[in-house]
Motif scaffolding. Sequence first.
Motif, PDB file in Angstrom:
ATOM      1  N   GLY A   1      11.795  -2.772  -3.632  1.00 53.70           N
ATOM      2  CA  GLY A   1      12.525  -1.537  -3.395  1.00 53.70           C
ATOM      3  C   GLY A   1      13.359  -1.690  -2.139  1.00 53.70           C
ATOM      4  N   VAL A   2      14.645  -1.388  -2.220  1.00 57.54           N
ATOM      5  CA  VAL A   2      15.553  -1.589  -1.090  1.00 57.54           C
ATOM      6  C   VAL A   2      16.284  -0.290  -0.772  1.00 57.54           C
ATOM      7  CG1 VAL A   2      15.888  -4.021  -1.660  1.00 57.54           C
ATOM      8  CG2 VAL A   2      17.523  -2.324  -2.510  1.00 57.54           C
TER       9      VAL A   2
ATOM     10  N   THR B   1       7.814  -2.411  -2.171  1.00 59.34           N
ATOM     11  CA  THR B   1       8.312  -1.884  -0.902  1.00 59.34           C
ATOM     12  C   THR B   1       9.089  -0.604  -1.159  1.00 59.34           C
ATOM     13  OG1 THR B   1      10.231  -3.369  -1.117  1.00 59.34           O
ATOM     14  CG2 THR B   1       8.427  -4.084   0.293  1.00 59.34           C
ATOM     15  N   ALA B   2       8.845   0.398  -0.325  1.00 64.76           N
ATOM     16  CA  ALA B   2       9.537   1.680  -0.466  1.00 64.76           C
ATOM     17  C   ALA B   2       9.902   2.210   0.916  1.00 64.76           C
ATOM     18  CB  ALA B   2       8.659   2.694  -1.210  1.00 64.76           C
TER      19      ALA B   2
ATOM     20  N   ASP C   1       5.692  -6.417   8.792  1.00 67.28           N
ATOM     21  CA  ASP C   1       6.592  -7.045   7.844  1.00 67.28           C
ATOM     22  C   ASP C   1       6.038  -6.779   6.445  1.00 67.28           C
ATOM     23  OD1 ASP C   1       7.271  -9.483   6.019  1.00 67.28           O
ATOM     24  OD2 ASP C   1       8.791  -9.521   7.599  1.00 67.28           O
ATOM     25  N   ALA C   2       6.752  -5.981   5.667  1.00 65.95           N
ATOM     26  CA  ALA C   2       6.186  -5.498   4.409  1.00 65.95           C
ATOM     27  C   ALA C   2       5.870  -6.611   3.408  1.00 65.95           C
ATOM     28  CB  ALA C   2       7.112  -4.451   3.787  1.00 65.95           C
TER      29      ALA C   2
ATOM     30  N   TRP D   1       2.544   0.729  -2.531  1.00 71.31           N
ATOM     31  CA  TRP D   1       3.863   0.687  -1.916  1.00 71.31           C
ATOM     32  C   TRP D   1       3.757   0.743  -0.400  1.00 71.31           C
ATOM     33  CZ3 TRP D   1       8.036   0.163  -5.180  1.00 71.31           C
ATOM     34  CH2 TRP D   1       7.740   0.273  -6.555  1.00 71.31           C
ATOM     35  N   VAL D   2       4.491  -0.149   0.237  1.00 67.87           N
ATOM     36  CA  VAL D   2       4.503  -0.244   1.698  1.00 67.87           C
ATOM     37  C   VAL D   2       5.911   0.060   2.200  1.00 67.87           C
ATOM     38  CG1 VAL D   2       4.267  -1.839   3.642  1.00 67.87           C
ATOM     39  CG2 VAL D   2       2.588  -1.882   1.790  1.00 67.87           C
ATOM     40  N   PRO D   3       6.039   0.923   3.221  1.00 69.39           N
ATOM     41  CA  PRO D   3       7.347   1.192   3.819  1.00 69.39           C
ATOM     42  C   PRO D   3       7.643   0.181   4.912  1.00 69.39           C
ATOM     43  CG  PRO D   3       5.727   2.552   4.877  1.00 69.39           C
ATOM     44  CD  PRO D   3       4.976   1.717   3.860  1.00 69.39           C
TER      45      PRO D   3
END
Length: 277
Positions: free
Chosen positions: A113-114, A82-83, A63-64, A31-33
């Motif tokens: 993930g939004v 994405t988190a 940029d994720a 997971w990438v923020p």
Amino acid sequence: MKFGVPLGLLHPAAWKDVAVAADELGFESVWVPEHLVFATDLSLATYPGTSKPGIKPTTPLFDAPAYLCWLAGLTTRVRLGTAVHLLALRHPFVSARAFATLDVVSSGRAVCGVGAGWYRGEWDAAELDFDGRGARLDEAIEVVRRLWSEPVVAHSGRFYSFPEVAFEPKPVQHRLPILAGGESPAALRRAARLCDGWISMPHTLESVAPQLARLAALRGSRRLRVTVHAYALASPEEVPLWEALGVDRLIVRPWARGRDAVAGLTSFAADYGLTTR
């Protein structure tokens, strides 16, 4: 139980090695923020519930979805999430294209993930209304869903309007999962009403239970995927307790220092019975 790894808790120089290790060791996801931009005015950066700035303007930002596309080429089975992605800070065309591209190049491993976000500074810098961010996010979710699934799409809404457009290629996944982040009543309603699941802030078994109860009341009979950041996970014996609460995925941090991340993942995989490649 599925186990994910939070890359954002590490220096970016370690992300590649940790993602590859997670893939090889049998972790289900990485997971990438993200943030889009940081303002240098720290008066805009106080994290809710604290008295200190929640950001450092010099923090490297990526940029994720683009970064995850690179990781997709280095991995084969780990899911790429994405988190969380601040969907409403862009036009839906931009994010829909980014995640569709990620899903195609990864052969269907994208997780979107939004969140509405907490940091006013980047909304002001982007000349968008911070107070309307939740409603803007809800409409953006609707638009990207349609772009990913319908042959042609026209839309006329409060925030976005456009004539009929085509959008190809579609994601590989029949329904690319969107998870709503955040713990406000609005975020929980978003998860229950518009999304495929919910992704939490860091929690213990005790602290997450009230949020899960609220989510259960909102979702009714809808099946939602529940992802919880559980950095204090104590032992494999604790996992069934999370499962009993309805949690499908735990994002874990089995290291104390970043330099020990790969070793920590290796030990965790052995202790928790993950399947290595």
